[in-house]
Design an enzyme around this catalytic site. Structure first.
Site, PDB file in Angstrom:
ATOM      1  N   ASP A 120      46.927  42.806  47.521  1.00 16.40           N
ATOM      2  CA  ASP A 120      46.990  43.732  46.375  1.00 16.40           C
ATOM      3  C   ASP A 120      45.638  44.419  46.255  1.00 16.40           C
ATOM      4  OD1 ASP A 120      45.756  41.287  45.499  1.00 16.40           O
ATOM      5  OD2 ASP A 120      46.030  41.914  43.412  1.00 16.40           O
ATOM      6  N   GLU A 187      45.579  38.908  43.315  1.00 14.28           N
ATOM      7  CA  GLU A 187      44.184  38.482  43.135  1.00 14.28           C
ATOM      8  C   GLU A 187      43.476  39.328  42.093  1.00 14.28           C
ATOM      9  OE1 GLU A 187      39.941  38.162  43.420  1.00 14.28           O
ATOM     10  OE2 GLU A 187      41.072  39.975  43.814  1.00 14.28           O
TER      11      GLU A 187
HETATM   12 ZN   LIG Z   1      39.221  41.250  46.636  1.00 14.25          ZN
END
Ligand SMILES: [Zn+2]
Length: 491
Positions: A120, A187
């Protein structure tokens, strides 16, 4: 009188001699002798794959309604079709949109390792698209450079690991130790449903990793003042975070008849005191070790100060604290970020509130920080409030004399030649806040070269990586995985 002059003269001479001897002895440690290893890769193919990966808008938004699920599905399908060897030889567990691969080792008695990254990315701030030299999700390759969001953070990590694993499979490599590969999908919003779920899954299956390697620091080029060689900083810990509310109260009323002291005035004084009294810190533990290694490559004056901290320690720490990036490694940092007071210009606030974000150094606990703040801002009608969530403590500090650190360091030396390798502290966060719970040691490092100029690309504009750099990353990941897992004996 004459004797006194004589004695102080002798003393000064002794001090000068000690300072000089220490400085001249403060030279680079004999570099570890690691034979270079040639790893042949297809640079054009790697570049094309990273470019394709960038084109999926796998953006983690703070507002979940903005998320484009089809982009995540598209990326996952792309991983399966682009890396057939990985998907045929490794067992895949999908946890939400995070992919966890397991590469079975020949020796089940050995603790597994985990190599991980996240796919992501952060959004491109609306209105800044025009500032990109190449569109942020184009993956355009121009003059040997791959452009786009994620080329540094962290699709280069994910693609690098997949390319390296493919390469090893094509060479018939069989791991001795089980290897997990994990590719997180959230994340950038804390990783609860990706890395968090992976950690929970591993724990449930009684897997305790020998070590893990996640994104983190880099191989830095020209980042430390005066240090000529490349410096690979392998982060062995990451900072925590807590946001405290400093609240000043007063009677309020009409702004035409203000008292001598308002809530805003009290709050302002508290904030000034906070900035003037940073949370204590200094050159010790991890940061001492990092500077001990790197200062040996610095120009004479810096080398002299680092070699003689018994004399220059206080001056040195004061100088280092002036550089925000270095200061962040020495202590818990203080950052007032949000302010609120009255809702109307002619109304005195009953409450003025400052939200102050602290990034917690491993030497401090959340409570230590709250206690420090309460002590500093102490005044009538000023109060410090801890968030209901309690804050996130700093990680434990992993052992930089352990096998895992040695494997990563040696692998980097095999591909990059004689560069400097040192442990470091991650001042931002990573998915390892989750993975670290199931690993004896957790490391955070991308084997890619980053310069000062590249830094604006992280979460900013014009994120890009050169094809040569990306290829070098693949070589390093291949060495890290094969050195870390060990080669199984032929049956
Ligand atoms: Zn990162």
């Amino acid at each position: 009188m004459r004797t006194l002059v004589k004695i102080s003269g002798t003393l000064a001479a002794v001090v000068v001699v000690i300072v000089l001897v220490n400085t001249f002895r403060h030279t680079p440690d004999t570099l570890r002798q690691v034979a270079p290893v040639e790893v042949t890769v297809d640079e054009d193919l790697i570049a094309r794959h990273l470019a394709e990966a960038v084109q999926f808008r796998t953006v983690s938004h703070q507002d979940p309604s903005l998320r484009e699920q089809d982009q995540f599905e598209g990326f996952i399908a792309w991983v399966k079709s682009t890396y057939p060897e990985v998907n045929e030889n490794l067992a895949l567990t999908r946890l939400n949109d995070t992919l966890l691969y397991r590469w079975e080792g020949a020796d089940g008695a050995l603790q597994p390792i985990l190599i991980t990254g996240h796919y992501d990315v952060v959004p491109v701030i609306p209105g800044t698209e025009e500032r990109w030299e190449q569109p942020p999700f184009s993956g355009n390759i121009v003059d040997g450079v791959i452009w786009g969001r994620g080329t540094l953070d962290d699709k280069s990590g994910v693609v690098g690991i997949l390319e390296a694993t493919t390469l090893l499979l094509q060479q018939g490599f069989q791991p001795q130790r089980t290897v997990y590969l994990s590719f997180g999908h959230d994340e950038e919003i804390g990783g609860p449903n990706g890395a968090g779920e992976v950690a929970r899954f591993l724990k449930e299956n009684q897997v305790q990793l020998a070590w893990s390697l996640d994104e983190g620091s880099f191989v830095f080029d020209d980042m430390l003042p005066g240090v000529e060689p490349l410096v690979a900083i392998i982060n062995v810990a990451e900072k925590g975070s807590v946001t405290l509310d400093i609240v000043a109260t007063a009677a309020g009323g009409h702004s035409s008849m203000p008292p001598a002291e308002t809530a805003v005035g009290k709050l302002a004084r508290a904030l000034v005191k906070l900035e003037e009294n940073p949370v204590p810190g200094g050159l010790e533990g991890l940061s001492a070790s990092m500077f001990d290694t790197t200062s040996r490559y610095m120009p004479f004056l810096m080398r002299m100060m680092f070699a003689n901290q018994w004399l220059f320690g206080a001056v040195l720490e004061k100088e280092l604290a002036k550089m925000p990036a270095v200061n962040a490694m020495l202590r818990t940092t203080t950052a007032p970020t949000m302010l609120s007071g009255s809702v109307k210009t002619n109304v005195l606030p009953i409450e003025a509130v400052a939200r102050v974000n602290f990034r917690i150094h491993p030497r401090d606990s959340v409570q230590d920080v709250a206690d420090h703040v309460a002590r500093v801002v102490q005044a009538p009608d000023v109060e410090v409030r801890l968030p209901a969530t309690g804050g996130l403590p700093a990680s434990v500090v992993s052992d930089w004399n352990s096998e895992g650190f040695g494997v990563i360091g040696d692998s980097v030396l095999e591909t990059y030649g004689s560069i400097v390798v040192t442990p470091g502290l991650m001042v931002a966060g990573s998915d390892t806040r989750h993975y670290g719970k199931v690993a004896d040691n957790a490391f955070r490092f991308n084997p890619l070269v980053v310069t000062q100029a590249d830094l604006t690309g992280f979460h900013g504009t014009n994120e890009k990586i050169s094809v040569a750099n990306m290829a070098q990353g693949v070589r390093s990941y291949a060495r890290i995985i094969s050195n870390g897992a060990g080669k199984a004996d032929a049956p």
